[in-house]
Design a protein around this motif. Sequence first.
Motif, mmCIF file in Angstrom:
data_model
loop_
_atom_site.group_PDB
_atom_site.id
_atom_site.type_symbol
_atom_site.label_atom_id
_atom_site.label_comp_id
_atom_site.label_asym_id
_atom_site.label_seq_id
_atom_site.Cartn_x
_atom_site.Cartn_y
_atom_site.Cartn_z
ATOM 1 N N PHE A 176 -15.439 -5.249 -1.707
ATOM 2 C CA PHE A 176 -16.561 -5.120 -3.075
ATOM 3 C C PHE A 176 -16.636 -3.825 -3.509
ATOM 4 O O PHE A 176 -16.455 -3.350 -4.600
ATOM 5 C CB PHE A 176 -17.819 -5.748 -2.660
ATOM 6 C CG PHE A 176 -17.882 -7.041 -3.357
ATOM 7 C CD1 PHE A 176 -17.677 -7.353 -4.625
ATOM 8 C CD2 PHE A 176 -18.382 -8.131 -2.519
ATOM 9 C CE1 PHE A 176 -17.940 -8.473 -5.364
ATOM 10 C CE2 PHE A 176 -18.534 -9.408 -3.180
ATOM 11 C CZ PHE A 176 -18.339 -9.644 -4.623
ATOM 12 N N ALA A 177 -16.886 -2.731 -2.466
ATOM 13 C CA ALA A 177 -17.200 -1.575 -2.728
ATOM 14 C C ALA A 177 -15.827 -0.907 -3.391
ATOM 15 O O ALA A 177 -15.961 -0.050 -4.180
ATOM 16 C CB ALA A 177 -17.527 -0.648 -1.437
ATOM 17 N N GLN A 181 -23.005 -1.758 -4.044
ATOM 18 C CA GLN A 181 -21.820 -2.619 -4.759
ATOM 19 C C GLN A 181 -22.243 -2.851 -5.918
ATOM 20 O O GLN A 181 -21.739 -2.756 -7.172
ATOM 21 C CB GLN A 181 -21.351 -3.810 -3.839
ATOM 22 C CG GLN A 181 -20.263 -3.128 -2.865
ATOM 23 C CD GLN A 181 -20.924 -3.136 -1.330
ATOM 24 O OE1 GLN A 181 -22.291 -2.913 -1.436
ATOM 25 N NE2 GLN A 181 -20.206 -3.398 -0.288
ATOM 26 N N ALA A 226 -23.016 0.065 -8.303
ATOM 27 C CA ALA A 226 -21.737 0.599 -8.685
ATOM 28 C C ALA A 226 -21.330 -0.284 -10.047
ATOM 29 O O ALA A 226 -20.614 0.161 -11.015
ATOM 30 C CB ALA A 226 -20.676 0.689 -7.504
ATOM 31 N N LEU A 230 -14.248 2.510 -11.260
ATOM 32 C CA LEU A 230 -14.965 3.912 -11.833
ATOM 33 C C LEU A 230 -13.958 4.818 -11.662
ATOM 34 O O LEU A 230 -13.640 5.870 -12.612
ATOM 35 C CB LEU A 230 -16.185 4.116 -11.141
ATOM 36 C CG LEU A 230 -17.376 3.313 -11.074
ATOM 37 C CD1 LEU A 230 -18.601 3.556 -10.420
ATOM 38 C CD2 LEU A 230 -17.693 3.341 -12.447
ATOM 39 N N PRO A 284 -21.359 -11.623 0.844
ATOM 40 C CA PRO A 284 -20.968 -10.165 0.855
ATOM 41 C C PRO A 284 -21.468 -9.306 -0.581
ATOM 42 O O PRO A 284 -21.748 -10.062 -1.661
ATOM 43 C CB PRO A 284 -19.383 -10.278 0.674
ATOM 44 C CG PRO A 284 -19.264 -11.760 1.098
ATOM 45 C CD PRO A 284 -20.366 -12.536 1.081
ATOM 46 N N GLY A 285 -21.701 -7.938 -0.157
ATOM 47 C CA GLY A 285 -22.242 -7.298 -1.423
ATOM 48 C C GLY A 285 -23.198 -6.454 -1.040
ATOM 49 O O GLY A 285 -23.541 -6.026 0.517
ATOM 50 N N ASP A 344 -17.268 -7.098 2.304
ATOM 51 C CA ASP A 344 -18.396 -5.967 1.744
ATOM 52 C C ASP A 344 -17.494 -4.691 1.351
ATOM 53 O O ASP A 344 -17.627 -4.041 0.044
ATOM 54 C CB ASP A 344 -19.344 -5.583 2.845
ATOM 55 C CG ASP A 344 -20.361 -6.666 3.157
ATOM 56 O OD1 ASP A 344 -21.429 -6.757 2.658
ATOM 57 O OD2 ASP A 344 -19.994 -7.720 3.669
ATOM 58 N N VAL A 345 -16.733 -4.340 2.140
ATOM 59 C CA VAL A 345 -15.879 -3.120 1.860
ATOM 60 C C VAL A 345 -14.924 -3.334 0.563
ATOM 61 O O VAL A 345 -14.583 -2.540 -0.297
ATOM 62 C CB VAL A 345 -14.832 -2.528 2.855
ATOM 63 C CG1 VAL A 345 -14.515 -1.305 2.760
ATOM 64 C CG2 VAL A 345 -15.770 -2.599 4.399
ATOM 65 N N VAL A 403 -10.425 9.104 -18.365
ATOM 66 C CA VAL A 403 -11.234 9.757 -19.551
ATOM 67 C C VAL A 403 -10.913 11.375 -19.318
ATOM 68 O O VAL A 403 -10.337 12.259 -20.078
ATOM 69 C CB VAL A 403 -12.664 9.677 -19.218
ATOM 70 C CG1 VAL A 403 -13.255 10.697 -19.851
ATOM 71 C CG2 VAL A 403 -13.024 8.477 -19.441
ATOM 72 N N VAL A 438 0.749 -1.132 0.002
ATOM 73 C CA VAL A 438 0.073 -0.024 -0.049
ATOM 74 C C VAL A 438 0.910 1.100 0.045
ATOM 75 O O VAL A 438 0.601 2.446 -0.826
ATOM 76 C CB VAL A 438 -1.023 0.290 1.260
ATOM 77 C CG1 VAL A 438 -1.680 1.375 1.483
ATOM 78 C CG2 VAL A 438 -1.935 -0.959 0.982
ATOM 79 N N LEU A 472 -11.027 4.623 -14.467
ATOM 80 C CA LEU A 472 -11.872 5.135 -15.613
ATOM 81 C C LEU A 472 -11.850 6.538 -15.787
ATOM 82 O O LEU A 472 -11.750 7.422 -16.678
ATOM 83 C CB LEU A 472 -13.077 4.392 -15.698
ATOM 84 C CG LEU A 472 -13.209 3.401 -16.843
ATOM 85 C CD1 LEU A 472 -14.497 2.540 -16.770
ATOM 86 C CD2 LEU A 472 -13.003 3.647 -18.069
ATOM 87 N N LEU A 473 -12.659 7.045 -14.855
ATOM 88 C CA LEU A 473 -12.935 8.503 -14.704
ATOM 89 C C LEU A 473 -11.532 9.533 -14.857
ATOM 90 O O LEU A 473 -11.777 10.314 -15.680
ATOM 91 C CB LEU A 473 -13.490 9.044 -13.335
ATOM 92 C CG LEU A 473 -14.535 10.219 -13.496
ATOM 93 C CD1 LEU A 473 -15.625 9.933 -14.519
ATOM 94 C CD2 LEU A 473 -15.140 10.341 -12.097
ATOM 95 N N THR A 490 -15.305 -1.768 -7.162
ATOM 96 C CA THR A 490 -16.033 -1.178 -8.139
ATOM 97 C C THR A 490 -15.882 0.349 -8.178
ATOM 98 O O THR A 490 -15.664 1.036 -9.143
ATOM 99 C CB THR A 490 -17.521 -1.305 -7.788
ATOM 100 O OG1 THR A 490 -17.854 -1.019 -6.347
ATOM 101 C CG2 THR A 490 -18.021 -2.722 -8.016
ATOM 102 N N ILE A 491 -15.748 1.010 -6.724
ATOM 103 C CA ILE A 491 -15.505 2.476 -6.881
ATOM 104 C C ILE A 491 -14.137 2.864 -7.008
ATOM 105 O O ILE A 491 -13.692 3.537 -8.000
ATOM 106 C CB ILE A 491 -16.154 3.076 -5.533
ATOM 107 C CG1 ILE A 491 -17.440 2.814 -5.219
ATOM 108 C CG2 ILE A 491 -15.811 4.564 -5.543
ATOM 109 C CD1 ILE A 491 -18.395 3.360 -6.559
#
Lengths: 186, 233
Positions: free
Chosen positions: A51-52, B143, B146, A60, B138-139, A48-49, A67, A10, A63-64, A55-56
Amino acid sequence: MIEAFILLGVVLFALGTVVSNSLRRSIIYMGGFSLMMILSYLFYRAPDVAFAETTIGLGLTSLLYLVALRRVKIYSICYVDNTIETFSDKNIHEISSIFLNELELFLEKEEEMESQFSYSTRPLAKLLDQPEHDLIIYKEKDTLYLYGNSSDAIFSDIVHFANIIVKNDYEIKAIFKDTEDLYEPN
Amino acid sequence: MNLTKLILGLRFFLVILGAFLMIFLFIESKEIEVTIPSLKNYYLNFYYEDTAAKNSVAAIYLNYRVFDTLFEALMLMVSVMEVIHISWGNKHLIQRSILRKEFYKNNQSEVVLHFVGIIFPFLLMIAFYIIINGHNSPGGGFQGGAILATALIARYLIYPNEYLDLNILEKLEKFLFVIILSVPIFFIFMNDFSGNFIFNQIYLVTMNILIGFKVFFGLGVILYRFIFFERLN
């Protein structure tokens, strides 16, 4: 042991993001940083975190940024005037109304570039050594000297249209930094 | 030359400071967590009986602490409204409708075209799986939504000239927010179905689907706004 590797990764990717010279490389390093963060979240049992973050953070945001990087190109312009001790708002406003506003519009409309202005009172010879500025404008009495590289297509466009951009009766001389050729548009 | 070195040194210093802070906070937060375990123990012991969710995180954000979710949804909606109405005004939106070209394939990279074609159905599948099964694995809604927005971007990579009406997306997002507000009011705050297993599961799936689509619309609006309308001048 794995924890130490992940946390070290990290930090290393964060360093790479901040220190690297090219913005594109920075974005890729930031993707690596996100990946290490995902691994650390998984290691601390927070899928869960993770996953978030996947994706984010990895998807995203990268990509943002890519661009946005394709859209925005910056053309750096330095205005040099040795007769003034320090630049005040009044000076800058005066110069802008003469030709810098027109130059900005020209770069935006014709070349699709964002312009970035800087004003300096340092001696010209010192500034010419630095490669940071794409265009250096130097005013001496009624003559405007434009310094730039001969390989720069945008600089040659500016020189070509200089008479239209500069409204007042200034004499314009363009000097190519690398070949030291002098060119007068009039 | 000296100044650039100074800035580089400052950057190094800030990154290392941040790293030390992160490690320090990791260690500190572990100690704090140990000192007050009663609430954590309650959540971890009774979440399945209380909420019928196998995923304890879903149990917390959809049942115990549903207020947090409501305000999070509100925050996304406000940021979408800011992006649409304040940053640019409405001028770009009108320009876009005039500039509508037909799609032609030659402009695109072949690799991107084929790979997105292969990935696209799997992307949709995993997104819907994560949304619908969010209370068991999970999810969850955020998520999955997104990932759906990522699928929208993939669609943009293939059909860059396809027109999408952002006004409808924004209105749909606001409408979904009203529904998201009202569903917990009827299920959770009424307290009529609190012990009922099947009703609880229906509630969890409904909320996840609603949140998923709301996040999809919100992020879709933001991304399309950034990617499409910035290009025009």
